[in-house]
Design a protein around this motif. Structure first.
Motif, PDB file in Angstrom:
ATOM      1  N   ILE A  70     -27.872 -21.364-117.668  1.00  0.00           N
ATOM      2  CA  ILE A  70     -28.424 -22.191-116.590  1.00  0.00           C
ATOM      3  C   ILE A  70     -29.889 -22.506-116.856  1.00  0.00           C
ATOM      4  O   ILE A  70     -30.344 -23.651-116.677  1.00  0.00           O
ATOM      5  N   ILE A  71     -30.644 -21.509-117.309  1.00  0.00           N
ATOM      6  CA  ILE A  71     -32.061 -21.723-117.631  1.00  0.00           C
ATOM      7  C   ILE A  71     -32.192 -22.739-118.763  1.00  0.00           C
ATOM      8  O   ILE A  71     -33.053 -23.628-118.732  1.00  0.00           O
ATOM      9  N   GLY A  72     -31.331 -22.629-119.768  1.00  0.00           N
ATOM     10  CA  GLY A  72     -31.352 -23.583-120.872  1.00  0.00           C
ATOM     11  C   GLY A  72     -31.110 -25.007-120.388  1.00  0.00           C
ATOM     12  O   GLY A  72     -31.788 -25.949-120.818  1.00  0.00           O
ATOM     13  N   ALA A  73     -30.170 -25.177-119.468  1.00  0.00           N
ATOM     14  CA  ALA A  73     -29.872 -26.514-118.929  1.00  0.00           C
ATOM     15  C   ALA A  73     -31.063 -27.069-118.155  1.00  0.00           C
ATOM     16  O   ALA A  73     -31.367 -28.265-118.235  1.00  0.00           O
ATOM     17  N   MET A  74     -31.757 -26.207-117.402  1.00  0.00           N
ATOM     18  CA  MET A  74     -32.916 -26.663-116.630  1.00  0.00           C
ATOM     19  C   MET A  74     -34.067 -27.089-117.542  1.00  0.00           C
ATOM     20  O   MET A  74     -34.841 -27.987-117.206  1.00  0.00           O
ATOM     21  N   LEU A  75     -34.181 -26.446-118.714  1.00  0.00           N
ATOM     22  CA  LEU A  75     -35.205 -26.837-119.679  1.00  0.00           C
ATOM     23  C   LEU A  75     -34.923 -28.224-120.254  1.00  0.00           C
ATOM     24  O   LEU A  75     -35.836 -28.990-120.539  1.00  0.00           O
ATOM     25  N   ILE A  76     -33.651 -28.547-120.414  1.00  0.00           N
ATOM     26  CA  ILE A  76     -33.255 -29.843-120.976  1.00  0.00           C
ATOM     27  C   ILE A  76     -33.379 -30.957-119.944  1.00  0.00           C
ATOM     28  O   ILE A  76     -33.705 -32.096-120.271  1.00  0.00           O
ATOM     29  N   SER A  77     -33.146 -30.629-118.691  1.00  0.00           N
ATOM     30  CA  SER A  77     -33.022 -31.634-117.620  1.00  0.00           C
ATOM     31  C   SER A  77     -34.278 -32.511-117.479  1.00  0.00           C
ATOM     32  O   SER A  77     -35.396 -31.998-117.417  1.00  0.00           O
ATOM     33  N   PRO A  78     -34.105 -33.849-117.380  1.00  0.00           N
ATOM     34  CA  PRO A  78     -35.236 -34.759-117.160  1.00  0.00           C
ATOM     35  C   PRO A  78     -35.403 -35.188-115.699  1.00  0.00           C
ATOM     36  O   PRO A  78     -35.995 -36.226-115.426  1.00  0.00           O
ATOM     37  N   LEU A  79     -34.868 -34.413-114.754  1.00  0.00           N
ATOM     38  CA  LEU A  79     -34.856 -34.828-113.348  1.00  0.00           C
ATOM     39  C   LEU A  79     -36.242 -34.865-112.700  1.00  0.00           C
ATOM     40  O   LEU A  79     -36.433 -35.536-111.687  1.00  0.00           O
ATOM     41  N   MET A  80     -37.216 -34.143-113.250  1.00  0.00           N
ATOM     42  CA  MET A  80     -38.549 -34.114-112.652  1.00  0.00           C
ATOM     43  C   MET A  80     -39.217 -35.480-112.695  1.00  0.00           C
ATOM     44  O   MET A  80     -40.045 -35.808-111.842  1.00  0.00           O
ATOM     45  N   GLY A  81     -38.878 -36.299-113.720  1.00  0.00           N
ATOM     46  CA  GLY A  81     -39.565 -37.570-113.945  1.00  0.00           C
ATOM     47  C   GLY A  81     -39.594 -38.503-112.748  1.00  0.00           C
ATOM     48  O   GLY A  81     -40.677 -38.886-112.274  1.00  0.00           O
ATOM     49  N   PRO A  82     -38.421 -38.935-112.209  1.00  0.00           N
ATOM     50  CA  PRO A  82     -38.441 -39.880-111.087  1.00  0.00           C
ATOM     51  C   PRO A  82     -39.062 -39.314-109.818  1.00  0.00           C
ATOM     52  O   PRO A  82     -39.661 -40.059-109.035  1.00  0.00           O
ATOM     53  N   ILE A  83     -38.952 -38.007-109.597  1.00  0.00           N
ATOM     54  CA  ILE A  83     -39.548 -37.396-108.395  1.00  0.00           C
ATOM     55  C   ILE A  83     -41.068 -37.483-108.455  1.00  0.00           C
ATOM     56  O   ILE A  83     -41.735 -37.870-107.487  1.00  0.00           O
ATOM     57  N   MET A  84     -41.624 -37.138-109.638  1.00  0.00           N
ATOM     58  CA  MET A  84     -43.073 -37.255-109.807  1.00  0.00           C
ATOM     59  C   MET A  84     -43.501 -38.719-109.778  1.00  0.00           C
ATOM     60  O   MET A  84     -44.606 -39.038-109.332  1.00  0.00           O
ATOM     61  N   GLY A  85     -42.616 -39.614-110.234  1.00  0.00           N
ATOM     62  CA  GLY A  85     -42.921 -41.041-110.180  1.00  0.00           C
ATOM     63  C   GLY A  85     -43.066 -41.534-108.750  1.00  0.00           C
ATOM     64  O   GLY A  85     -43.958 -42.336-108.436  1.00  0.00           O
ATOM     65  N   ILE A  86     -42.196 -41.041-107.851  1.00  0.00           N
ATOM     66  CA  ILE A  86     -42.295 -41.421-106.436  1.00  0.00           C
ATOM     67  C   ILE A  86     -43.612 -40.919-105.842  1.00  0.00           C
ATOM     68  O   ILE A  86     -44.326 -41.656-105.155  1.00  0.00           O
ATOM     69  N   GLY A  87     -43.943 -39.650-106.113  1.00  0.00           N
ATOM     70  CA  GLY A  87     -45.191 -39.079-105.603  1.00  0.00           C
ATOM     71  C   GLY A  87     -46.411 -39.813-106.123  1.00  0.00           C
ATOM     72  O   GLY A  87     -47.363 -40.071-105.379  1.00  0.00           O
ATOM     73  N   LEU A  88     -46.396 -40.172-107.424  1.00  0.00           N
ATOM     74  CA  LEU A  88     -47.508 -40.918-108.024  1.00  0.00           C
ATOM     75  C   LEU A  88     -47.619 -42.299-107.400  1.00  0.00           C
ATOM     76  O   LEU A  88     -48.727 -42.753-107.068  1.00  0.00           O
ATOM     77  N   GLY A  89     -46.479 -42.983-107.232  1.00  0.00           N
ATOM     78  CA  GLY A  89     -46.485 -44.317-106.647  1.00  0.00           C
ATOM     79  C   GLY A  89     -47.054 -44.327-105.243  1.00  0.00           C
ATOM     80  O   GLY A  89     -47.831 -45.213-104.870  1.00  0.00           O
ATOM     81  N   ILE A  90     -46.701 -43.317-104.443  1.00  0.00           N
ATOM     82  CA  ILE A  90     -47.249 -43.206-103.085  1.00  0.00           C
ATOM     83  C   ILE A  90     -48.754 -42.955-103.144  1.00  0.00           C
ATOM     84  O   ILE A  90     -49.520 -43.506-102.356  1.00  0.00           O
ATOM     85  N   GLY A  91     -49.165 -42.116-104.110  1.00  0.00           N
ATOM     86  CA  GLY A  91     -50.581 -41.757-104.227  1.00  0.00           C
ATOM     87  C   GLY A  91     -51.477 -42.915-104.645  1.00  0.00           C
ATOM     88  O   GLY A  91     -52.653 -42.957-104.259  1.00  0.00           O
ATOM     89  N   THR A 173     -38.254 -24.651-110.147  1.00  0.00           N
ATOM     90  CA  THR A 173     -37.827 -25.488-109.020  1.00  0.00           C
ATOM     91  C   THR A 173     -36.317 -25.711-109.003  1.00  0.00           C
ATOM     92  O   THR A 173     -35.751 -26.051-107.960  1.00  0.00           O
ATOM     93  N   ALA A 174     -35.646 -25.557-110.117  1.00  0.00           N
ATOM     94  CA  ALA A 174     -34.173 -25.547-110.170  1.00  0.00           C
ATOM     95  C   ALA A 174     -33.530 -26.745-109.486  1.00  0.00           C
ATOM     96  O   ALA A 174     -32.823 -26.611-108.498  1.00  0.00           O
ATOM     97  N   LEU A 175     -33.790 -27.936-110.024  1.00  0.00           N
ATOM     98  CA  LEU A 175     -33.175 -29.142-109.479  1.00  0.00           C
ATOM     99  C   LEU A 175     -31.728 -29.307-109.932  1.00  0.00           C
ATOM    100  O   LEU A 175     -30.896 -29.852-109.214  1.00  0.00           O
ATOM    101  N   MET A 176     -31.438 -28.860-111.142  1.00  0.00           N
ATOM    102  CA  MET A 176     -30.125 -29.076-111.738  1.00  0.00           C
ATOM    103  C   MET A 176     -28.994 -28.255-111.084  1.00  0.00           C
ATOM    104  O   MET A 176     -27.954 -28.821-110.715  1.00  0.00           O
ATOM    105  N   PRO A 177     -29.131 -26.943-110.898  1.00  0.00           N
ATOM    106  CA  PRO A 177     -28.026 -26.147-110.334  1.00  0.00           C
ATOM    107  C   PRO A 177     -27.513 -26.612-108.978  1.00  0.00           C
ATOM    108  O   PRO A 177     -26.295 -26.594-108.755  1.00  0.00           O
ATOM    109  N   PRO A 178     -28.379 -27.036-108.026  1.00  0.00           N
ATOM    110  CA  PRO A 178     -27.818 -27.506-106.754  1.00  0.00           C
ATOM    111  C   PRO A 178     -26.904 -28.722-106.916  1.00  0.00           C
ATOM    112  O   PRO A 178     -25.899 -28.836-106.206  1.00  0.00           O
TER     113      PRO A 178
END
Length: 445
Positions: A70-91, A173-178
């Motif tokens: 599970i930890i290995g999968a979270m390291l591979i996951s690119p899910l953080m990108g769009p979330i940070m993009g939304i926060g940056l866009g608002i900022g 933050t574990a976005l992938m497992p949920p």
């Protein structure tokens, strides 16, 4: 002179602290940061395939209960990108970046759930393991982890030299497992798993987004300006409403989670301190949180408590901050001696407990015998939401012939609705595996 010396030392200390905690030091060029986050927000080509592969890996890890996978999968996951993009866009008032981030996050979420659903439909392993069950009920700690993880992530993303912080944030933050758990909920037909996992995913996403927005504003990134001031004002209103829509539900959800955690903590302390009886034992506890009325449900074995004792204990609820809380105690046969199957089963367990008490009493001081079974309350409740209570104890079966006596693990389970034979078989198999015993005698209402 003395005053000037003190002022000098104060200024020196202030400058030293300011320099130590200055986030503007080693800050990367704003255009580079924005370009990098925009690039990571896209889910096309390699990013999309990486997400799909990571989902398969995380689903397998949850399926076989492997933390390392599970930890290995979270390291591979690119899910953080769009979330940070939304926060940056608002900022920075970039409405196009906000729309792009939301669109890509939605695409990534749908693809992730669809991929994990596909895996759990074809896998031969259908039992929910502890790693999977842990992603169905978010707690207040998940809120803090998502928020501080998001802060660490955006701070690392705005540095000239990249470090290993981003992979660490992805793990914490574990976005992938949920998302994988939501897919399992669809495949297995468990709506509560699906909703609970999406709830956790939403909490993580929102608070990572909020922390990104706060750091971008703190670092004073240049806000996007438009030649058409009316259009700029309209964009500002859109951004404000997005922040409001995102922030208000998250504050409410976080408040509910905190209140639930406080209630459960107070309830545990109440039961631990108020039910210390020599010949009566609490074998199962169930805490039901509701904003208007909470409930503590206990199953007792051993000598029955009198109504006066129960009323006296109930009056102490308010001393533990347990207002609007009902105490529901189940024990032995009721006062009218009415026939009740669940009560009879509790009475059977009384004999087991009394025998165990005599063994405990005969043991030398400091060598009391402890039950070897783990606490499976949360896991079994997540697997079977209709379960009211359960009790576990070893029983010695004496045969009428000359064969030696056998020891079996007896589990009594009470459901709010009748359990099917398939559910009983699955529960029996799961108990044998989870309790690590050869034989389980399961008695179910």
């Amino acid at each position: 002179m003395e005053q000037e010396k003190e002022t000098k030392w104060y200024r020196l200390l202030k400058l030293t602290i300011a320099r130590r905690f200055n986030l503007h030091l080693d800050k990367a060029d704003e255009d580079e940061v924005i370009l990098s986050i925009k690039k990571n927000s896209d889910f096309i080509g390699a990013n999309l395939w990486t997400l799909i592969f990571a989902i398969f890996i995380a689903s397998i890890g949850l399926n076989v209960n492997s933390t390392a996978v599970i930890i290995g999968a979270m390291l591979i996951s690119p899910l953080m990108g769009p979330i940070m993009g939304i926060g940056l866009g608002i900022g920075i008032n970039d409405f196009e970046l906000v729309k792009k981030g939301i669109r890509n996050l939605l695409v990534a979420t749908i693809i992730s759930i669809a991929t994990s659903t596909l895996y759990f439909l074809i896998t031969p392993l259908h039992e929910a393991q502890s790693e999977l069950l842990a992603r169905t009920t978010p707690s207040v700690w998940d809120v803090f982890i998502a928020f501080f993880g998001g802060l660490a992530g955006i701070v690392a993303g705005t540095r000239k030299e990249k470090s290993n912080v981003i992979p660490g944030v992805a793990i914490a933050t574990a976005l992938m497992p949920p998302l994988c758990t939501a897919g399992y909920g669809i495949a297995a037909g468990h709506i509560y798993y699906f909703l609970g996992a999406l709830y956790l995913y939403f909490i993580n996403s929102v608070f990572i987004c909020i922390s990104t927005f706060l750091i971008v504003r703190f670092l004073r990134f240049k806000k996007k300006s438009f030649e058409d001031k009316a259009y700029e004002k309209r964009i500002g209103h859109y951004i404000f409403f997005i922040v409001l829509i995102t922030l208000l539900p998250s504050i409410y959800l976080a408040y509910r989670i905190v209140q639930k955690s406080i209630f459960e903590s107070n309830a545990q302390k109440f039961v631990r301190e108020q039910f210390q009886f020599k010949n009566t034992q609490v074998v199962n506890k169930n805490y039901k949180y509701n904003p208007n009325s909470n409930e503590i449900e206990l199953l007792l074995i051993g000598y029955e408590l009198t109504k006066q004792q129960i009323d006296t204990i109930g009056k102490r609820l308010k001393n533990y901050g347990l207002y609007r809380t009902t105490l529901n105690i189940k024990q032995g046969l009721n006062a009218k001696q009415e026939i009740d199957l669940s009560q009879i089963k509790a009475s059977i367990l009384e004999d087991v407990f009394k025998k165990d008490s005599s063994i405990q009493a005969s043991a030398p001081r400091g060598q009391e015998i402890n039950a070897p079974y783990p606490d499976i309350a949360k896991e079994i409740k997540a697997l079977y939401p209709n379960l009211n209570y359960y009790a576990i104890s070893d029983m010695i079966i004496h045969r009428a012939d000359t064969l030696p006596r056998d020891t079996v693990t007896m589990v009594v389970a009470n459901f709010s609705r009748p359990a099917s034979s398939a559910e009983r078989s699955r529960l029996n198999a799961w108990l044998k595996m989870r309790l690590e015993v050869d034989t389980v005698k399961l008695v179910v209402d």
